[in-house]
Enzyme design. Structure first.
Site, PDB file in Angstrom:
ATOM      1  N   GLN A   1      -4.170   8.537 -12.244  1.00 35.74           N
ATOM      2  CA  GLN A   1      -3.106   9.534 -12.088  1.00 35.74           C
ATOM      3  C   GLN A   1      -2.612  10.069 -13.422  1.00 35.74           C
ATOM      4  O   GLN A   1      -1.960  11.107 -13.464  1.00 35.74           O
ATOM      5  CB  GLN A   1      -1.921   8.938 -11.314  1.00 35.74           C
ATOM      6  CG  GLN A   1      -2.228   8.684  -9.840  1.00 35.74           C
ATOM      7  CD  GLN A   1      -1.036   8.086  -9.128  1.00 35.74           C
ATOM      8  OE1 GLN A   1      -0.783   6.896  -9.238  1.00 35.74           O
ATOM      9  NE2 GLN A   1      -0.284   8.907  -8.424  1.00 35.74           N
TER      10      GLN A   1
ATOM     11  N   LEU B   1       3.155   9.986  -6.239  1.00 36.66           N
ATOM     12  CA  LEU B   1       3.626  10.800  -7.369  1.00 36.66           C
ATOM     13  C   LEU B   1       2.692  11.979  -7.635  1.00 36.66           C
ATOM     14  O   LEU B   1       3.091  12.949  -8.269  1.00 36.66           O
ATOM     15  CB  LEU B   1       3.762   9.936  -8.631  1.00 36.66           C
ATOM     16  CG  LEU B   1       4.873   8.869  -8.591  1.00 36.66           C
ATOM     17  CD1 LEU B   1       4.868   8.054  -9.878  1.00 36.66           C
ATOM     18  CD2 LEU B   1       6.234   9.491  -8.351  1.00 36.66           C
TER      19      LEU B   1
ATOM     20  N   HIS C   1      -2.039   1.162  -1.685  1.00 34.85           N
ATOM     21  CA  HIS C   1      -1.992   2.559  -2.128  1.00 34.85           C
ATOM     22  C   HIS C   1      -2.561   2.706  -3.544  1.00 34.85           C
ATOM     23  O   HIS C   1      -3.396   3.576  -3.796  1.00 34.85           O
ATOM     24  CB  HIS C   1      -0.528   3.030  -2.073  1.00 34.85           C
ATOM     25  CG  HIS C   1      -0.293   4.437  -2.527  1.00 34.85           C
ATOM     26  ND1 HIS C   1       0.229   5.405  -1.702  1.00 34.85           N
ATOM     27  CD2 HIS C   1      -0.506   5.046  -3.726  1.00 34.85           C
ATOM     28  CE1 HIS C   1       0.318   6.543  -2.387  1.00 34.85           C
ATOM     29  NE2 HIS C   1      -0.110   6.351  -3.608  1.00 34.85           N
TER      30      HIS C   1
ATOM     31  N   HIS D   1      -6.269   4.290  -5.179  1.00 36.94           N
ATOM     32  CA  HIS D   1      -6.417   5.304  -6.242  1.00 36.94           C
ATOM     33  C   HIS D   1      -7.608   4.987  -7.148  1.00 36.94           C
ATOM     34  O   HIS D   1      -8.272   5.893  -7.650  1.00 36.94           O
ATOM     35  CB  HIS D   1      -5.166   5.368  -7.118  1.00 36.94           C
ATOM     36  CG  HIS D   1      -4.100   6.302  -6.623  1.00 36.94           C
ATOM     37  ND1 HIS D   1      -4.312   7.660  -6.482  1.00 36.94           N
ATOM     38  CD2 HIS D   1      -2.814   6.097  -6.256  1.00 36.94           C
ATOM     39  CE1 HIS D   1      -3.187   8.240  -6.053  1.00 36.94           C
ATOM     40  NE2 HIS D   1      -2.262   7.314  -5.898  1.00 36.94           N
TER      41      HIS D   1
END
Ligand code: ZN
Length: 157
Positions: free
Chosen positions: A51, A89, A130, A134
């Protein structure tokens, strides 16, 4: 420490599979410190290295019980089931109902490369799933049963 830019949904970078962390050096420590600061600034409970543009298997989590760093995490156990309301996010303002295991057991390394095990229930289990998703290029929407509409979002506040 520094705030890093959070990559948003739609960027193909978020669909890539991350490589294992091999060097437990100052560069990794800086990345983890920056990730924690970036997550705090964005008021998140978890952040994965992809991210912030780094394709390495590293995650930071803080659900209000103190920061946890998971390097090269793997699931040892997943059991039970729960419905969660999840956001990301990388997908600001969007939330959906997901199904996740109620309990997880994970083996990971810390920033020094030492192995440890972590057990998580409820929210902690959700966040672990979660964030580890990613690292395999999977976003929470692939687990969503139902995206919340504006009225439901209003009730969430
Ligand atoms: Zn996310």
């Amino acid at each position: 420490m520094a705030i890093r830019n959070i990559i948003k949904e739609g960027d193909p970078f978020l669909n890539k599979v991350c490589h294992p962390v091999e060097k437990f050096d100052d560069k990794l420590a800086t990345l983890l410190d920056d990730m924690a600061e970036t997550m705090g600034e964005a008021d998140g409970v978890g952040l994965a290295a992809p991210q912030v543009g780094i394709l390495r298997r590293a995650v930071v989590i803080d659900i209000g019980e103190g920061p946890i760093e998971l390097i090269n995490p793997v699931f040892l156990e997943q059991s039970g089931e729960q419905e969660c309301v999840e956001g990301c996010l990388s997908s600001p303002g969007q939330y959906g109902v997901t199904k996740r295991p109620m309990h997880v057991k994970i083996r990971a390394q810390n920033r020094k490369g030492e192995f440890f095990e972590l057990e998580g229930e409820a929210l902690m289990a959700t966040v672990c799933c979660h964030e580890i998703d990613h690292l395999d290029g999977i976003l929470f929407k692939s687990h969503v049963i139902h995206m919340l509409d504006e009225e439901e979002l209003e009730q969430l506040k």
